[in-house]
Design a protein around this motif. Structure first.
Motif, PDB file in Angstrom:
ATOM      1  N   LEU A   1      36.287  40.321  77.862  1.00 34.06           N
ATOM      2  CA  LEU A   1      36.807  41.502  77.186  1.00 34.06           C
ATOM      3  C   LEU A   1      38.026  41.046  76.402  1.00 34.06           C
ATOM      4  N   ILE A   2      38.063  41.376  75.121  1.00 36.63           N
ATOM      5  CA  ILE A   2      39.178  40.960  74.270  1.00 36.63           C
ATOM      6  C   ILE A   2      39.790  42.206  73.651  1.00 36.63           C
ATOM      7  N   TYR A   3      41.036  42.462  73.966  1.00 33.18           N
ATOM      8  CA  TYR A   3      41.749  43.602  73.408  1.00 33.18           C
ATOM      9  C   TYR A   3      42.567  43.119  72.212  1.00 33.18           C
ATOM     10  N   ALA A   4      42.558  43.889  71.127  1.00 28.99           N
ATOM     11  CA  ALA A   4      43.329  43.512  69.942  1.00 28.99           C
ATOM     12  C   ALA A   4      44.009  44.730  69.348  1.00 28.99           C
ATOM     13  N   ALA A   5      45.312  44.640  69.125  1.00 29.22           N
ATOM     14  CA  ALA A   5      46.050  45.778  68.574  1.00 29.22           C
ATOM     15  C   ALA A   5      47.450  45.332  68.169  1.00 29.22           C
ATOM     16  N   ALA A   6      48.168  46.243  67.519  1.00 35.82           N
ATOM     17  CA  ALA A   6      49.553  46.004  67.116  1.00 35.82           C
ATOM     18  C   ALA A   6      50.398  47.213  67.490  1.00 35.82           C
ATOM     19  N   GLY A   7      51.693  47.000  67.622  1.00 32.50           N
ATOM     20  CA  GLY A   7      52.626  48.111  67.827  1.00 32.50           C
ATOM     21  C   GLY A   7      52.342  48.946  69.061  1.00 32.50           C
TER      22      GLY A   7
ATOM     23  N   GLY B   1      39.763  43.873  90.522  1.00 34.08           N
ATOM     24  CA  GLY B   1      39.416  42.498  90.839  1.00 34.08           C
ATOM     25  C   GLY B   1      38.764  41.745  89.699  1.00 34.08           C
ATOM     26  N   ILE B   2      38.958  42.205  88.466  1.00 33.18           N
ATOM     27  CA  ILE B   2      38.387  41.499  87.315  1.00 33.18           C
ATOM     28  C   ILE B   2      39.143  40.182  87.124  1.00 33.18           C
ATOM     29  N   ASP B   3      38.405  39.098  87.012  1.00 31.33           N
ATOM     30  CA  ASP B   3      39.008  37.774  86.846  1.00 31.33           C
ATOM     31  C   ASP B   3      39.872  37.749  85.588  1.00 31.33           C
ATOM     32  N   SER B   4      41.111  37.308  85.731  1.00 35.74           N
ATOM     33  CA  SER B   4      42.027  37.288  84.588  1.00 35.74           C
ATOM     34  C   SER B   4      41.515  36.406  83.457  1.00 35.74           C
ATOM     35  N   GLY B   5      40.688  35.425  83.781  1.00 34.50           N
ATOM     36  CA  GLY B   5      40.132  34.563  82.753  1.00 34.50           C
ATOM     37  C   GLY B   5      39.081  35.242  81.898  1.00 34.50           C
ATOM     38  N   SER B   6      38.652  36.433  82.319  1.00 32.42           N
ATOM     39  CA  SER B   6      37.639  37.191  81.573  1.00 32.42           C
ATOM     40  C   SER B   6      38.242  38.263  80.683  1.00 32.42           C
ATOM     41  N   VAL B   7      39.565  38.362  80.674  1.00 35.47           N
ATOM     42  CA  VAL B   7      40.248  39.385  79.877  1.00 35.47           C
ATOM     43  C   VAL B   7      41.297  38.707  79.007  1.00 35.47           C
ATOM     44  N   ARG B   8      41.253  38.978  77.698  1.00 32.35           N
ATOM     45  CA  ARG B   8      42.225  38.406  76.772  1.00 32.35           C
ATOM     46  C   ARG B   8      42.907  39.522  75.998  1.00 32.35           C
ATOM     47  N   MET B   9      44.185  39.313  75.686  1.00 37.11           N
ATOM     48  CA  MET B   9      44.971  40.321  74.983  1.00 37.11           C
ATOM     49  C   MET B   9      45.565  39.705  73.723  1.00 37.11           C
ATOM     50  N   LEU B  10      45.172  40.222  72.579  1.00 36.43           N
ATOM     51  CA  LEU B  10      45.709  39.748  71.305  1.00 36.43           C
ATOM     52  C   LEU B  10      46.617  40.828  70.735  1.00 36.43           C
ATOM     53  N   MET B  11      47.902  40.557  70.735  1.00 33.34           N
ATOM     54  CA  MET B  11      48.885  41.509  70.229  1.00 33.34           C
ATOM     55  C   MET B  11      49.584  40.911  69.020  1.00 33.34           C
ATOM     56  N   ALA B  12      49.641  41.651  67.940  1.00 35.66           N
ATOM     57  CA  ALA B  12      50.307  41.166  66.729  1.00 35.66           C
ATOM     58  C   ALA B  12      51.740  40.753  67.056  1.00 35.66           C
TER      59      ALA B  12
END
Length: 308
Positions: A69-75, A93-104
């Protein structure tokens, strides 16, 4: 957006109908307006329930296939994104390696969050280099026009990932990029453009709803209890014990013994306590049901009835 040379102002930038003279009113009156505007924003989410279910399906499918799961957003939207994404590990219990956060501009380490970073898209090709059709990108932008979020959605889509797009202005580029497009028609903010209020409230509800539905589909919720939580502090260890006591209908001492045998795995401990099983037997039942506790408990009941 332009139309015949005239700039079209999105809903998120318009003035609220009741905001005239806001700064000259009594604090109680202003507070009531601010709170009511966010309550109204929350109600908007009830109109997109089918879309939230589709988004949850995409998210669960990605994790089920070993994707991310990849989250992407700004502000402000990114802050709501972080609130959802950072809770997935401890709560479900979702593995942290399966979740990514892209923040501007990156995740802040202090109270500064520069606004110009939402226009910078150069880092996204590298950040999304390994994205594939197994992944799901959740792209959030109140305006639906944020360059950083739009570029993330474009790249993910080109690489075959599914895109869940969330925005508050209709017919915007971000919604056009979504495989699942969630339009949240919140009213203009009482403080014009301050989407940390109404829009953010609606975003948080939408994302929390999707991720919780996802966790239910993955078998991480049983009768409203978080059976895949990470019991890594005193409060959560006590909660884990209480969950096992309820599910297995056993006293506290037996629940804690089962949790100790299961290394604090609530699903395993519930099966151990309910059926007086060893760890291997409990794990076998869970594996046969792909981690779904309800299914494993059903198998246990069937076994007991057969043996009886």
């Amino acid at each position: 957006m332009k139309n015949r040379g005239t700039v079209v102002v999105g809903v998120t930038e318009k003035l609220h109908a009741n905001a005239v003279g806001l700064d000259a009113r009594a604090p109680l009156e202003v507070a009531a307006l601010l709170v009511e505007s966010q309550i109204e924003a929350a109600r908007v989410v009830a109109g997109v329930l089918p879309e939230l279910c589709v988004g949850a399906d995409y998210m669960a499918a990605s994790l089920g296939k070993g994707g991310s799961l990849i989250y992407a957003a700004a502000g402000s939207s990114a802050l709501m994104m972080l609130a959802d994404a950072l809770e997935l590990g401890g709560t479900f219990g979702i593995d942290s390696g399966s979740v990514r956060m892209l923040m501007a501009g990156g995740i802040p380490t202090d109270c500064r969050m520069p606004g110009d970073t939402e226009d910078e898209t150069g880092s996204l090709l590298a950040s999304l280099a390994d994205v594939s059709g197994r992944d799901t990108l959740i792209a959030v932008s109140a305006s639906g026009n944020t360059p950083y979020t739009l570029e993330a959605a474009r790249i993910a889509r080109q690489k075959g990932a599914r895109v869940i797009a969330i925005a508050h202005n209709p017919d915007t580029p971000l919604l056009a990029l979504g495989d699942c497009s969630i339009f949240l028609p919140t009213a203009p903010e009482v403080v014009s453009g301050s989407t940390r209020m109404g829009a953010a409230t609606a975003q948080k509800i939408a994302m929390n709803t999707m991720s919780t539905l996802m966790a239910i589909q993955l078998g991480h919720v049983h009768d409203g209890m978080m059976v895949n939580l990470k019991a890594d502090n005193i409060k959560l260890r006590n909660r884990a014990s209480q969950i096992v006591q309820v599910i297995a209908d056993v006293p506290e001492k037996q629940a804690k013994k089962a949790l100790s045998l299961a290394c604090d795995n609530v699903k395993l401990a519930s099966l151990i306590a309910a059926g007086n099983l060893c760890v291997e037997e409990a794990q076998s039942l869970l594996d046969k049901e792909k981690g779904n506790l309800r299914g494993a408990l059903g198998r246990l009941v069937h076994i007991n009835q057969f043996q009886g």
